[in-house]
Design an enzyme around this catalytic site. Structure first.
Site, PDB file in Angstrom:
ATOM      1  N   LYS A  13      15.747   3.059  18.375  1.00 47.27           N
ATOM      2  CA  LYS A  13      17.162   3.151  18.780  1.00 47.27           C
ATOM      3  C   LYS A  13      17.400   4.379  19.663  1.00 47.27           C
ATOM      4  O   LYS A  13      18.082   4.292  20.675  1.00 47.27           O
ATOM      5  CB  LYS A  13      18.083   3.256  17.550  1.00 47.27           C
ATOM      6  CG  LYS A  13      18.050   2.052  16.632  1.00 47.27           C
ATOM      7  CD  LYS A  13      19.149   2.125  15.577  1.00 47.27           C
ATOM      8  CE  LYS A  13      18.988   3.268  14.582  1.00 47.27           C
ATOM      9  NZ  LYS A  13      17.864   3.148  13.653  1.00 47.27           N
ATOM     10  N   ARG A 128       5.882  10.030  14.142  1.00 42.81           N
ATOM     11  CA  ARG A 128       6.919  10.649  14.980  1.00 42.81           C
ATOM     12  C   ARG A 128       6.909  12.174  14.822  1.00 42.81           C
ATOM     13  O   ARG A 128       6.865  12.688  13.726  1.00 42.81           O
ATOM     14  CB  ARG A 128       8.269  10.081  14.571  1.00 42.81           C
ATOM     15  CG  ARG A 128       9.442  10.624  15.344  1.00 42.81           C
ATOM     16  CD  ARG A 128      10.603   9.661  15.318  1.00 42.81           C
ATOM     17  NE  ARG A 128      11.148   9.427  13.996  1.00 42.81           N
ATOM     18  CZ  ARG A 128      12.091   8.508  13.736  1.00 42.81           C
ATOM     19  NH1 ARG A 128      12.563   7.763  14.722  1.00 42.81           N
ATOM     20  NH2 ARG A 128      12.558   8.338  12.523  1.00 42.81           N
ATOM     21  N   ARG A 163      10.107  15.345  10.982  1.00 39.75           N
ATOM     22  CA  ARG A 163      11.339  15.281  10.188  1.00 39.75           C
ATOM     23  C   ARG A 163      10.978  15.176   8.709  1.00 39.75           C
ATOM     24  O   ARG A 163      10.032  14.483   8.361  1.00 39.75           O
ATOM     25  CB  ARG A 163      12.152  14.038  10.588  1.00 39.75           C
ATOM     26  CG  ARG A 163      13.104  14.272  11.725  1.00 39.75           C
ATOM     27  CD  ARG A 163      13.702  12.996  12.236  1.00 39.75           C
ATOM     28  NE  ARG A 163      14.312  12.141  11.224  1.00 39.75           N
ATOM     29  CZ  ARG A 163      14.966  11.017  11.502  1.00 39.75           C
ATOM     30  NH1 ARG A 163      15.109  10.624  12.761  1.00 39.75           N
ATOM     31  NH2 ARG A 163      15.495  10.285  10.549  1.00 39.75           N
TER      32      ARG A 163
HETATM   33  P1  AMP Z   1      18.680   8.279  11.376  1.00 42.57           P
HETATM   34  O1  AMP Z   1      18.280   9.404  12.258  1.00 42.57           O
HETATM   35  O2  AMP Z   1      19.623   7.321  12.029  1.00 42.57           O
HETATM   36  O3  AMP Z   1      17.482   7.604  10.734  1.00 42.57           O
HETATM   37  O4  AMP Z   1      19.524   8.922  10.154  1.00 42.57           O
HETATM   38  C1  AMP Z   1      18.947   9.909   9.316  1.00 42.57           C
HETATM   39  C2  AMP Z   1      19.736  10.005   8.031  1.00 42.57           C
HETATM   40  O5  AMP Z   1      21.099  10.408   8.310  1.00 42.57           O
HETATM   41  C3  AMP Z   1      19.864   8.722   7.246  1.00 42.57           C
HETATM   42  O6  AMP Z   1      18.728   8.461   6.428  1.00 42.57           O
HETATM   43  C4  AMP Z   1      21.123   9.022   6.402  1.00 42.57           C
HETATM   44  O7  AMP Z   1      20.825   9.930   5.374  1.00 42.57           O
HETATM   45  C5  AMP Z   1      22.008   9.770   7.410  1.00 42.57           C
HETATM   46  N1  AMP Z   1      22.855   8.825   8.190  1.00 42.57           N
HETATM   47  C6  AMP Z   1      22.819   8.595   9.537  1.00 42.57           C
HETATM   48  N2  AMP Z   1      23.755   7.699   9.908  1.00 42.57           N
HETATM   49  C7  AMP Z   1      24.390   7.331   8.774  1.00 42.57           C
HETATM   50  C8  AMP Z   1      25.451   6.414   8.486  1.00 42.57           C
HETATM   51  N3  AMP Z   1      26.032   5.684   9.452  1.00 42.57           N
HETATM   52  N4  AMP Z   1      25.861   6.302   7.190  1.00 42.57           N
HETATM   53  C9  AMP Z   1      25.297   7.037   6.208  1.00 42.57           C
HETATM   54  N5  AMP Z   1      24.291   7.905   6.396  1.00 42.57           N
HETATM   55  C10 AMP Z   1      23.823   8.065   7.675  1.00 42.57           C
END
Ligand code: AMP
Length: 219
Positions: A13, A128, A163
């Protein structure tokens, strides 16, 4: 146009969002990046959610939507086109996004989902690495051995870091949550006739072309 880019962790994404935003002039909001930067800066929200994020759990809806609202309000005077990357991720967040778009007189979002099988995601996510300086994303499977430790683009070759939630253990929890809580969001958009899905496997250039094929229909 407002776009929701959907997909499991590691679907690409972030990479696709950057390209789409450059081509279609959308303002990019990755809720994951926004949350990670709140954690690094130790803001009030950052301190509250750090542990949840580290364990792959979702942040409460109202907090994430607060971040999205603040971002849209801050940028609304310069643009009417946003790309939401990683949001909405639960059923209540769909409604929260709809109300927010309506409140800011923005058009309803087009929703595109990147489909990648779980087995590919494990390899992508655990490989990553992120530049500690510019936050660019690399993958150790695509780099030669000498380049793995540092960013080849930034001055001074700062180290690449992983990460905390990109480990095998946390990824399996994130995938479990994706299937349980986030896939219903997809189904809801599908039933509303708003969803387009594309194959997210293969070369990022090819995925981008597939994505543009869908988006060009919107213009
Ligand atoms: P990502 O980088 O999109 O994988 O997001 C990393 C982390 O941020 C996720 O595992 C959640 O803990 C939190 N997070 C990101 N977007 C959301 C969302 N829309 N709702 C809830 N938690 C989120």
């Amino acid at each position: 146009m407002n776009l929701v880019l959907f997909g499991p962790p590691g679907a690409g994404k972030g990479t696709q969002a950057q390209r789409v935003c450059a081509r279609y002039r959308l303002k990019h909001l990755s809720t994951g990046d926004a949350i990670r930067s709140a954690i690094r800066e130790e803001t009030k929200i950052g301190r509250l959610v750090a542990e949840l994020v580290e364990h792959g759990e979702l942040v409460p809806d109202d907090m994430v939507t607060g971040i999205v609202e603040e971002f849209v309000a801050r940028n609304r005077s310069q643009t009417d086109s946003f790309l939401f990357d990683g949001y909405p991720r639960t059923l209540p967040q769909i409604e929260q996004l709809d109300s927010l778009l309506e409140a800011h007189r923005l058009t309803p979002a087009v929703v595109v989902s990147l489909e990648v099988p779980d087995d590919d995601l494990v390899r992508r996510v655990t490989g990553r690495r992120i530049c500690s300086e510019c936050r660019r994303v690399f993958n150790i499977h695509a780099l030669d051995r000498q380049a793995i430790a540092s960013c080849e683009i930034c001055h001074g070759s700062p180290p690449l870091i992983q990460r905390k939630d990109d480990t095998v253990e946390t990824l399996s929890e994130r995938l479990r949550i994706y299937h349980a809580q986030t896939e219903p969001v997809l189904h809801q958009y599908e039933m509303a006739g708003k969803l387009a899905t594309i194959d997210g496997t293969g070369d990022p250039d090819e995925v981008f072309e597939r994505l543009c094929g869908i988006l060009s229909e919107q213009y």
